[in-house]
Design an enzyme around this catalytic site. Sequence first.
Site, short mmCIF file in Angstrom:
data_model
loop_
_atom_site.label_atom_id
_atom_site.label_comp_id
_atom_site.label_asym_id
_atom_site.label_seq_id
_atom_site.Cartn_x
_atom_site.Cartn_y
_atom_site.Cartn_z
N HIS A 64 0.82 -1.21 0.00
CA HIS A 64 0.00 0.00 0.00
C HIS A 64 0.86 1.27 0.00
O HIS A 64 0.59 2.21 -0.75
CB HIS A 64 -0.91 0.04 1.23
CG HIS A 64 -1.80 -1.16 1.38
ND1 HIS A 64 -2.64 -1.57 0.38
CD2 HIS A 64 -1.97 -2.03 2.40
CE1 HIS A 64 -3.31 -2.65 0.79
NE2 HIS A 64 -2.92 -2.94 2.02
N ALA A 65 1.86 1.33 0.86
CA ALA A 65 2.66 2.55 1.00
C ALA A 65 3.35 2.90 -0.31
O ALA A 65 3.41 4.07 -0.70
CB ALA A 65 3.70 2.38 2.11
#
Lengths: 106, 335
Positions: A64-65
Amino acid sequence: MMTLSGIGASPGRAAGPPLIVGDEGEGAATAGAVLVGRVIHPHQAPLFLSIAGVVTEDGGALQHAAILAREFGVPAVVGVADAVTRLATARVIRLDGTTGVVTFEV
Amino acid sequence: MRTLRDHLVGLPLQKSVFARLGDAGPQLGVPELEVDDGVALADDGRLLVADGFMSRTAAALCDRSPESVRVQAGSVRVATSRLETATERTTNGDPLSSILAVGAALRSFIAIPILGKAVTDALLARLRDAGFEGPAPHPRPSPGLRLTSDLVALGDACARTGWSPEEIAATWPEVPEPVRLLVESFAADHVGFGPMPWDAPGWEHPAYVVSHLVTIAGRVRRLPDDEVPPAPDLGAGHVAMLYDALAAWLEATERGLVLVRRAFYVGIRPQLVDAAAQLGTRPSDLLFVTFDELATSLPSPGELADRREAYVANRSYLETHGVDVSGLEALVVRP
């Protein structure tokens, strides 16, 4: 000056004080900070409006990051072992999202 | 070595979602894949799962015949769709069976976003090895970007009413109806965005939305454009198959947390009150049973009380996730 290394996940260079977020926490907003966490989740995305860069312990160019960082154009280094512990007391963090190098001063 | 479930989620109902991770291998067409609850969900303080486990898993899932990987991608899409359908389906008149249907869909899905952390990287590596140099096919915009864009738009809409985020926060919920409706509509549209624990605060709560309106006020609005690159023309060969499989896994992994949380708030929560009446127990007691117990017989009142006491005593969990135990009763009311 100390150095850590990880995987460059979103290109560019950034510098700023650490903003530590927990696995589930939101953290307090700090404009120009470097977001540091074990893992970043989608519901924490609004933090990306003002941060300078991202460093995570969890690795992978598709986490996600990393996806959020590329979308927002924020430099990111992922897969940095013990990043939360080691960067918590940093005064300034500098990261290179192309080479995956993170340097910091305490 | 701690068990991740005890660190990650606190309510027995949610813990029991993880109870059949061992079914993941056969479900994905890889029967030899061992996804053990005790091993896969262990937390050594740094990693969700052991490195060795993840690399073995990725190899088991990716280094298979093209047909097997294609079938596996289909299984990922089926499990995702099944969870979405069960979540959004209104009750069939039997609240307990509705809850169990969502629970079954959750249990079939939950291994996918967990394994996806390794599988997506492995599939991308194999795509690169096969000569593909384009961007990975993750959902665009990502769920997080969509949330952020919508939050910025909400702030702008509230500003047009003449109310600043600080004024809204200071008087919430006693704000003019147009402002209240804007915030409540946003919260309803973003049910599912939030931490993994169902009992931790998230974006479905209007007060939580208001607090974040304040947080983003005055921030640099560095929102990217919505330009989505066209899908590459990869034909129908090995690369196309890997690309399609990666798209399926990325979709499920990127949206996984939202889908799991939304399943509770949309698919389970509205049914809990009626199910409790049907079972002759307090609604909040149903948070302390497992899905298997819901399907068979409930624990004794004494056992339920013990579980509730242990939950309340787990200060580390409650503080880590910002859980307010006084909010448990409010968690099981009809919205």
